[in-house]
Write an enzyme that holds these catalytic residues in place. Structure first.
Site, short mmCIF file in Angstrom:
data_model
loop_
_atom_site.label_atom_id
_atom_site.label_comp_id
_atom_site.label_asym_id
_atom_site.label_seq_id
_atom_site.Cartn_x
_atom_site.Cartn_y
_atom_site.Cartn_z
CE LYS A 13 106.50 40.75 65.60
NZ LYS A 13 105.92 41.74 64.66
NE ARG A 87 100.63 37.89 64.62
CZ ARG A 87 101.80 37.72 63.99
NH1 ARG A 87 102.66 36.83 64.39
NH2 ARG A 87 102.10 38.48 62.96
NE ARG A 126 108.89 42.26 55.79
CZ ARG A 126 108.31 41.98 56.96
NH1 ARG A 126 108.89 42.36 58.09
NH2 ARG A 126 107.16 41.36 57.01
NE ARG A 160 106.08 37.80 55.67
CZ ARG A 160 105.85 38.05 56.95
NH1 ARG A 160 106.87 38.19 57.78
NH2 ARG A 160 104.64 38.16 57.40
NE ARG A 171 101.33 40.78 57.78
CZ ARG A 171 102.43 41.09 57.09
NH1 ARG A 171 102.35 41.48 55.83
NH2 ARG A 171 103.60 41.01 57.66
P1 AMP Z 1 104.62 37.04 60.90
O1 AMP Z 1 105.73 36.40 60.12
O2 AMP Z 1 104.85 36.99 62.37
O3 AMP Z 1 104.31 38.43 60.41
O4 AMP Z 1 103.31 36.15 60.63
C1 AMP Z 1 102.79 36.00 59.33
C2 AMP Z 1 101.36 35.46 59.41
O5 AMP Z 1 101.36 34.17 60.05
C3 AMP Z 1 100.40 36.30 60.24
O6 AMP Z 1 99.84 37.37 59.49
C4 AMP Z 1 99.36 35.25 60.62
O7 AMP Z 1 98.51 34.93 59.53
C5 AMP Z 1 100.22 34.03 60.89
N1 AMP Z 1 100.69 33.99 62.30
C6 AMP Z 1 101.98 34.07 62.74
N2 AMP Z 1 102.05 33.96 64.08
C7 AMP Z 1 100.78 33.83 64.51
C8 AMP Z 1 100.18 33.70 65.80
N3 AMP Z 1 100.93 33.72 66.93
N4 AMP Z 1 98.84 33.58 65.85
C9 AMP Z 1 98.07 33.55 64.74
N5 AMP Z 1 98.57 33.69 63.51
C10 AMP Z 1 99.91 33.82 63.37
#
Ligand code: AMP
Length: 214
Positions: A13, A87, A126, A160, A171
């Site tokens: 994404k 989400r 990554r 990360r 996740r």
């Molecule tokens: P991402 O970078 O999108 O993979 O997000 C990393 C982490 O941030 C996720 O595993 C969640 O802990 C938190 N997170 C990001 N976006 C959301 C969302 N829309 N709702 C809830 N938690 C989020």
């Protein structure tokens, strides 16, 4: 034009969103990036979410909806790309309301389909350029031998904290339990479009461009 990129962690994404920013002048709204920024700035909210994120759990709807609300005001150039948001069904409903409030609509939800085995390999190898966010991968796209990012020349790459197998498993569980119902939700609304997220980056770019052209 406002779109959502929907898919499990590692689906690509962020990579596709960055391409859309460059080619379509769109604005990427990544709640993951916003939360990581809050975490590194040491804000009170950032400290509260750090552990939740490290575990691979979702942070509360209230926090992420608040973050998105702040970004929807003002000029939106070529439109918003929602990356990693919504989400949950509550977030999806809230996004619909927020867009309505600012006189915007959601044109498409692009589901990036991938299988879990590919995700583990993608995520555990990554690294991300600290300068521009370009994503590299130990096997498929290693950091250049001179250590410089091919896009911006920066030499710092970070991994990360949640890109490890335990967190990824959690996740993915969160994705299937709470996020995948959005596929049915947007299908019923008539906005869902699916692309093969396992194809080469350029092929995925072309598939998404076709969706946007239509
Ligand atoms: P991402 O970078 O999108 O993979 O997000 C990393 C982490 O941030 C996720 O595993 C969640 O802990 C938190 N997170 C990001 N976006 C959301 C969302 N829309 N709702 C809830 N938690 C989020």
């Amino acid at each position: 034009m406002n779109i959502i990129l929907l898919g499990p962690p590692g689906a690509g994404k962020g990579t596709q969103a960055r391409h859309l920013v460059e080619t379509w002048n769109m604005i990427q709204l990544s709640t993951g990036d916003m939360l990581r920024e809050a975490k590194s700035s040491g804000s009170e909210m950032g400290q509260r979410v750090a552990e939740v994120m490290a575990r691979g759990d979702l942070v509360t709807d209230e926090i992420v909806i608040g973050l998105i609300r702040e970004k929807l005001v003002g000029d939106n150039a070529g439109g918003f790309i929602f990356d990693g948001f919504p989400r949950t069904l509550a977030q999806a409903d809230a996004l619909g309301d927020l867009l309505h409030e600012v006189g915007e609509t959601l044109e498409a939800v692009v589901e990036m389909r991938v299988d879990d085995d590919a995700l583990v390999n993608r995520i555990t190898g990554r690294s991300t350029c600290a300068g521009c966010g370009e994503v590299c991968h130990d096997v498929t796209k290693p950091v250049p031998a001179d250590g410089k990012c091919t896009r911006c020349g920066n030499t710092e790459f970070t991994r990360r904290a949640d890109d490890n197998e335990d967190s990824l498993r959690q996740r993915l569980m969160e994705y299937y339990k709470k996020t995948s119902p959005l596929i049915g939700y947007y299908h019923a609304k008539g906005t869902l479009r699916s692309v093969d997220g396992l194809a080469a980056i350029e092929t995925v770019q072309t598939s998404i461009a076709k969706v946007l052209d239509n």
